[in-house]
Scaffold this motif. Sequence first.
Motif, PDB file in Angstrom:
ATOM      1  N   ASP A 122      18.148  -1.029  18.254  1.00 23.76           N
ATOM      2  CA  ASP A 122      19.495  -1.601  18.276  1.00 23.76           C
ATOM      3  C   ASP A 122      20.544  -0.568  18.663  1.00 23.76           C
ATOM      4  O   ASP A 122      21.640  -0.923  19.113  1.00 23.76           O
ATOM      5  CB  ASP A 122      19.852  -2.187  16.905  1.00 23.76           C
ATOM      6  CG  ASP A 122      18.944  -3.343  16.513  1.00 23.76           C
ATOM      7  OD1 ASP A 122      18.490  -4.081  17.410  1.00 23.76           O
ATOM      8  OD2 ASP A 122      18.689  -3.501  15.306  1.00 23.76           O
ATOM      9  N   MET A 123      20.227   0.704  18.507  1.00 24.16           N
ATOM     10  CA  MET A 123      21.189   1.763  18.813  1.00 24.16           C
ATOM     11  C   MET A 123      21.503   1.833  20.301  1.00 24.16           C
ATOM     12  O   MET A 123      22.580   2.254  20.688  1.00 24.16           O
ATOM     13  CB  MET A 123      20.690   3.112  18.294  1.00 24.16           C
ATOM     14  CG  MET A 123      20.502   3.148  16.786  1.00 24.16           C
ATOM     15  SD  MET A 123      21.934   2.570  15.849  1.00 24.16           S
ATOM     16  CE  MET A 123      23.073   3.901  16.144  1.00 24.16           C
ATOM     17  N   GLN A 124      20.572   1.370  21.135  1.00 24.35           N
ATOM     18  CA  GLN A 124      20.836   1.377  22.572  1.00 24.35           C
ATOM     19  C   GLN A 124      22.010   0.455  22.901  1.00 24.35           C
ATOM     20  O   GLN A 124      22.888   0.813  23.672  1.00 24.35           O
ATOM     21  CB  GLN A 124      19.603   0.966  23.355  1.00 24.35           C
ATOM     22  CG  GLN A 124      19.819   1.079  24.854  1.00 24.35           C
ATOM     23  CD  GLN A 124      18.532   1.057  25.639  1.00 24.35           C
ATOM     24  OE1 GLN A 124      17.470   0.829  25.093  1.00 24.35           O
ATOM     25  NE2 GLN A 124      18.632   1.307  26.928  1.00 24.35           N
ATOM     26  N   VAL A 125      22.033  -0.711  22.304  1.00 27.61           N
ATOM     27  CA  VAL A 125      23.120  -1.655  22.546  1.00 27.61           C
ATOM     28  C   VAL A 125      24.424  -1.145  21.916  1.00 27.61           C
ATOM     29  O   VAL A 125      25.486  -1.228  22.525  1.00 27.61           O
ATOM     30  CB  VAL A 125      22.772  -3.057  21.985  1.00 27.61           C
ATOM     31  CG1 VAL A 125      23.952  -3.997  22.085  1.00 27.61           C
ATOM     32  CG2 VAL A 125      21.557  -3.622  22.694  1.00 27.61           C
ATOM     33  N   LEU A 126      24.323  -0.583  20.725  1.00 24.80           N
ATOM     34  CA  LEU A 126      25.522  -0.138  20.013  1.00 24.80           C
ATOM     35  C   LEU A 126      26.170   1.095  20.628  1.00 24.80           C
ATOM     36  O   LEU A 126      27.400   1.168  20.728  1.00 24.80           O
ATOM     37  CB  LEU A 126      25.201   0.145  18.542  1.00 24.80           C
ATOM     38  CG  LEU A 126      24.957  -1.069  17.664  1.00 24.80           C
ATOM     39  CD1 LEU A 126      24.482  -0.634  16.287  1.00 24.80           C
ATOM     40  CD2 LEU A 126      26.237  -1.883  17.538  1.00 24.80           C
ATOM     41  N   VAL A 127      25.352   2.082  20.989  1.00 27.00           N
ATOM     42  CA  VAL A 127      25.935   3.352  21.437  1.00 27.00           C
ATOM     43  C   VAL A 127      25.319   3.899  22.726  1.00 27.00           C
ATOM     44  O   VAL A 127      25.682   4.988  23.161  1.00 27.00           O
ATOM     45  CB  VAL A 127      25.844   4.433  20.336  1.00 27.00           C
ATOM     46  CG1 VAL A 127      26.664   4.046  19.140  1.00 27.00           C
ATOM     47  CG2 VAL A 127      24.416   4.712  19.931  1.00 27.00           C
ATOM     48  N   GLY A 128      24.399   3.174  23.331  1.00 27.52           N
ATOM     49  CA  GLY A 128      23.819   3.625  24.587  1.00 27.52           C
ATOM     50  C   GLY A 128      22.760   4.704  24.450  1.00 27.52           C
ATOM     51  O   GLY A 128      22.483   5.428  25.396  1.00 27.52           O
TER      52      GLY A 128
END
Length: 98
Positions: free
Chosen positions: A21-27
């Motif tokens: 989920d961190m990819q969507v939140l912070v790239g």
Amino acid sequence: MNSILEQLKQRRIALGLKQQDMQVLVGVSRQQYQRLESKGNPRLDTLELIALGLKADLMLIPREKLRDVQALLTGERLTEREHSELVDNPWKGLLDEE
């Protein structure tokens, strides 16, 4: 106190987020984030970005104020004297000024 990396992991889990989920939140890709949580040593700007994604703030807490901050966060009761000193001057000693 837990390491900052452990705190990031605990915060992520508390928000019900997975590493991917961190990819969507912070790239940050899942692999990058997994490496960060396990091995650490992130750049400061990366750490700030991740904290932002986790709806958190980074701050430096002077060691002499750490107990007060922990007490506030955990709901621990301060002694009457500690409470009085904190109420009278919450900034006392923060910058080594009396």
